[in-house]
Design a protein around this motif. Structure first.
Motif, PDB file in Angstrom:
ATOM      1  N   GLY A  64       0.702  -1.271   0.100  1.00  0.00           N
ATOM      2  CA  GLY A  64      -0.178  -0.046   0.002  1.00  0.00           C
ATOM      3  C   GLY A  64       0.811   1.181  -0.105  1.00  0.00           C
ATOM      4  N   THR A  65       1.848   1.190   0.651  1.00  0.00           N
ATOM      5  CA  THR A  65       3.005   2.420   0.588  1.00  0.00           C
ATOM      6  C   THR A  65       3.423   2.758  -0.716  1.00  0.00           C
ATOM      7  OG1 THR A  65       3.707   1.397   2.735  1.00  0.00           O
ATOM      8  CG2 THR A  65       4.982   3.270   1.891  1.00  0.00           C
ATOM      9  N   LEU A  68       0.728   4.563  -2.710  1.00  0.00           N
ATOM     10  CA  LEU A  68       0.512   5.820  -2.168  1.00  0.00           C
ATOM     11  C   LEU A  68       1.634   6.594  -2.921  1.00  0.00           C
ATOM     12  CD1 LEU A  68      -0.395   5.479   1.622  1.00  0.00           C
ATOM     13  CD2 LEU A  68      -1.837   6.614  -0.291  1.00  0.00           C
ATOM     14  N   THR A  89      -2.851   8.076  11.400  1.00  0.00           N
ATOM     15  CA  THR A  89      -2.736   7.356  10.416  1.00  0.00           C
ATOM     16  C   THR A  89      -1.531   6.495  10.489  1.00  0.00           C
ATOM     17  OG1 THR A  89      -2.678   7.030   7.922  1.00  0.00           O
ATOM     18  CG2 THR A  89      -1.519   8.855   8.762  1.00  0.00           C
ATOM     19  N   PHE A  90      -1.172   5.569   9.662  1.00  0.00           N
ATOM     20  CA  PHE A  90       0.033   4.809   9.772  1.00  0.00           C
ATOM     21  C   PHE A  90       1.064   5.723   9.086  1.00  0.00           C
ATOM     22  CE2 PHE A  90       2.553   1.087   7.982  1.00  0.00           C
ATOM     23  CZ  PHE A  90       3.242   0.975   9.158  1.00  0.00           C
ATOM     24  N   VAL A 134      -7.629   9.641   4.870  1.00  0.00           N
ATOM     25  CA  VAL A 134      -7.240   8.143   5.144  1.00  0.00           C
ATOM     26  C   VAL A 134      -8.456   7.519   5.884  1.00  0.00           C
ATOM     27  CG1 VAL A 134      -5.954   6.959   6.576  1.00  0.00           C
ATOM     28  CG2 VAL A 134      -4.957   8.838   5.841  1.00  0.00           C
ATOM     29  N   LEU A 136      -9.913   5.385   7.602  1.00  0.00           N
ATOM     30  CA  LEU A 136      -9.196   4.715   8.698  1.00  0.00           C
ATOM     31  C   LEU A 136     -10.301   3.586   9.160  1.00  0.00           C
ATOM     32  CD1 LEU A 136      -6.522   4.763  10.128  1.00  0.00           C
ATOM     33  CD2 LEU A 136      -7.779   5.972  11.960  1.00  0.00           C
ATOM     34  N   ASP A 160      -5.942   7.520   0.853  1.00  0.00           N
ATOM     35  CA  ASP A 160      -5.291   6.402   1.450  1.00  0.00           C
ATOM     36  C   ASP A 160      -6.555   5.504   2.127  1.00  0.00           C
ATOM     37  OD1 ASP A 160      -4.434   4.544   3.270  1.00  0.00           O
ATOM     38  OD2 ASP A 160      -2.914   5.876   4.130  1.00  0.00           O
ATOM     39  N   CYS A 162      -6.174   2.083   2.306  1.00  0.00           N
ATOM     40  CA  CYS A 162      -5.452   1.037   2.611  1.00  0.00           C
ATOM     41  C   CYS A 162      -6.327   0.144   3.732  1.00  0.00           C
ATOM     42  CB  CYS A 162      -4.175   1.156   3.179  1.00  0.00           C
ATOM     43  SG  CYS A 162      -2.931   1.615   1.972  1.00  0.00           S
ATOM     44  N   SER A 184      -3.978  -1.785   0.649  1.00  0.00           N
ATOM     45  CA  SER A 184      -3.015  -2.704   1.262  1.00  0.00           C
ATOM     46  C   SER A 184      -3.518  -3.989   1.417  1.00  0.00           C
ATOM     47  CB  SER A 184      -2.446  -2.261   2.638  1.00  0.00           C
ATOM     48  OG  SER A 184      -1.945  -3.157   3.370  1.00  0.00           O
ATOM     49  N   PHE A 186      -1.732  -6.232   3.362  1.00  0.00           N
ATOM     50  CA  PHE A 186      -0.950  -6.727   4.266  1.00  0.00           C
ATOM     51  C   PHE A 186      -1.982  -8.051   4.879  1.00  0.00           C
ATOM     52  CE2 PHE A 186       0.524  -6.714   8.745  1.00  0.00           C
ATOM     53  CZ  PHE A 186       1.782  -6.585   8.698  1.00  0.00           C
ATOM     54  N   GLY A 197       1.385  -6.825  -0.168  1.00  0.00           N
ATOM     55  CA  GLY A 197       0.861  -6.520  -1.363  1.00  0.00           C
ATOM     56  C   GLY A 197      -0.071  -5.523  -1.244  1.00  0.00           C
TER      57      GLY A 197
HETATM   58  C1  LIG Z   1      -4.039   3.693   7.045  1.00  0.00           C
HETATM   59  C2  LIG Z   1      -2.853   2.903   6.137  1.00  0.00           C
HETATM   60  N1  LIG Z   1      -1.916   3.451   5.359  1.00  0.00           N
HETATM   61  C3  LIG Z   1      -1.091   2.741   4.594  1.00  0.00           C
HETATM   62  C4  LIG Z   1      -0.762   1.575   4.761  1.00  0.00           C
HETATM   63  C5  LIG Z   1       0.617   0.892   4.212  1.00  0.00           C
HETATM   64  O1  LIG Z   1       0.222  -0.467   3.610  1.00  0.00           O
HETATM   65  P1  LIG Z   1       1.536  -1.280   3.520  1.00  0.00           P
HETATM   66  O2  LIG Z   1       1.848  -1.938   4.783  1.00  0.00           O
HETATM   67  O3  LIG Z   1       0.753  -2.390   2.502  1.00  0.00           O
HETATM   68  O4  LIG Z   1       2.557  -0.691   2.699  1.00  0.00           O
HETATM   69  C6  LIG Z   1      -1.231   0.872   5.845  1.00  0.00           C
HETATM   70  C7  LIG Z   1      -0.979  -0.328   6.198  1.00  0.00           C
HETATM   71  O5  LIG Z   1      -0.916  -0.647   7.250  1.00  0.00           O
HETATM   72  C8  LIG Z   1      -2.545   1.548   6.499  1.00  0.00           C
HETATM   73  O6  LIG Z   1      -2.977   0.982   7.324  1.00  0.00           O
END
Ligand SMILES: Cc1ncc(COP(=O)(O)O)c(C=O)c1O
Length: 371
Positions: A64-65, A68, A89-90, A134, A136, A160, A162, A184, A186, A197
């Protein structure tokens, strides 16, 4: 002695064991075809994902990163630009903005823990180019307000999403509101693969073409390198597993919504807690409950009590939102986010849970507050 029930926060083996025979045949099939990189399972998954969320293009990515980061790059966001993003957010959302060369501007959250759309316009400057909402915990932000701010100030929205595959706002899927959306896969995500992924979705032909180049070393289909890119493809084996899991994905969401409704009906009268909005009462949001994030008084004591009773809980991001990581040097005060981080925690939310597990967790929470 009666054996104590245990409700772990997450059950990783269950991802495999709950559908073991199906998974084994998928792996065997991919292995016997030797189909590992950029094969038909990937294009099939991209087609199905695009159809599922209702967009023209889906492009599988390493995670997912990277989805983005490549979304931002393909939208022309880079040095000198500001991107508004919530602090809750992450760190990956904010890191993607940083790695694109732009400046993240952190926003406060509202009572539902998502970006407070009413505070966003005040953060817009002459350098603002994008908003990154995000989505969330499997809920979609107030996209009406964000879209109208974006329109007034000529900003792009890079979502985002994800944590929000299948989540909807006024019937429209998360990930489809802006120029692009990132997902994402994950393993602990609602649709998780066996490692990292991700995917990017978009209706914009140029963004799609650019991300297809970026994820594969800048190579065009004839093999010629036309720009510097990354090795950021979704592995074909992961795509095959995701194809298989997508078939029953709506059941996954339905079960999560059922579990959320159970938590809500048993905990709604506990005055020390603040719960997420329950499913089925709000016609605007269709939440998929990637997480069940509550706020609790005496949060740390509650967590250690639950832990002693065999119930696993966690704090997202280790208990800190992005602006609270001192080494990242964000000099900003976000009152709602800060209050929330003293109180937030996640209860177990996944399809390995039996109804009795939720009953047990709720019983133990109630016991804690009345003792
Ligand atoms: C809100 C958010 N953004 C971005 C990501 C990033 O995704 P990834 O771990 O697949 O790179 C995550 C994953 O945990 C997420 O929860």
């Amino acid at each position: 002695m009666v054996k104590q029930r245990t409700v772990p926060f997450f059950n990783y083996p269950h991802i495999f064991t709950s559908q073991e025979d199906g998974m084994i045949s998928v792996i065997r099939d991919v292995g016997r075809r030797g189909a590992f990189i950029m094969q038909k399972d990937l294009s099939e998954f991209e087609g199905k994902l695009a159809e599922y969320v209702g967009v023209k293009h889906a492009i599988g990515t390493a995670d997912g990163t990277m989805a983005l980061l490549m979304s931002l790059m393909a939208s022309g966001i880079g040095p000198g630009d500001e991107v508004i993003v919530p602090s809750h957010t992450f760190v990956a959302s904010v890191a993607a903005i940083h790695h694109a060369g732009a400046m993240p501007v952190l926003a406060d959250c509202g009572p539902d823990h998502l970006i407070d759309a009413d505070l966003v316009e005040a953060l817009v400057t002459s350098r603002t180019r994008a908003i990154m909402p995000v989505q969330l915990n499997g809920r979609t932000a107030d996209m009406d307000t964000l879209l109208s701010i974006a329109e007034r100030h000529n900003l792009v929205i890079v979502e985002d999403s994800c944590q929000a595959l299948g989540s909807k706002f006024k019937g429209r899927c998360a990930g489809t509101f802006g120029i692009s959306g990132a997902f994402s896969f994950f393993p602990s995500k609602t649709l998780g693969c066996f490692g990292d992924g991700g995917a990017l979705v978009t209706n914009d032909n140029d963004v799609a073409a650019q991300v297809r180049l970026l994820r594969d070393h800048g190579r065009s289909p004839d093999g010629k390198v036309v720009c510097f890119g990354f090795n950021a493809r979704l592995d074909n084996l992961h795509a095959a597993i995701l194809n298989f899991k997508l078939k029953t994905y709506d059941q996954e969401i339905a079960r999560r919504r059922e579990l959320a409704a159970m938590y809500h009906s048993q905990l709604k009268d506990v005055s020390e807690l603040m719960l997420p909005p329950p499913p089925n009462v709000d016609l605007v949001h269709y939440d998929i409950f990637q997480n069940y994030e509550i706020e609790a008084e005496r949060r740390d004591e509650l967590r250690s009590y639950l832990n002693k009773q065999g119930v696993g809980t966690i704090l997202q991001w280790g208990g800190y939102t992005v602006h609270q990581f001192e080494k990242l040097c964000f000099d900003v005060v976000l009152p709602c986010t800060e209050r929330m981080t003293r109180r937030f925690m996640l209860l177990p939310m996944n399809t390995a849970l039996a109804d009795e597990d939720v009953d047990y967790v709720c019983k133990k929470i109630i016991e804690f507050y009345i003792s």
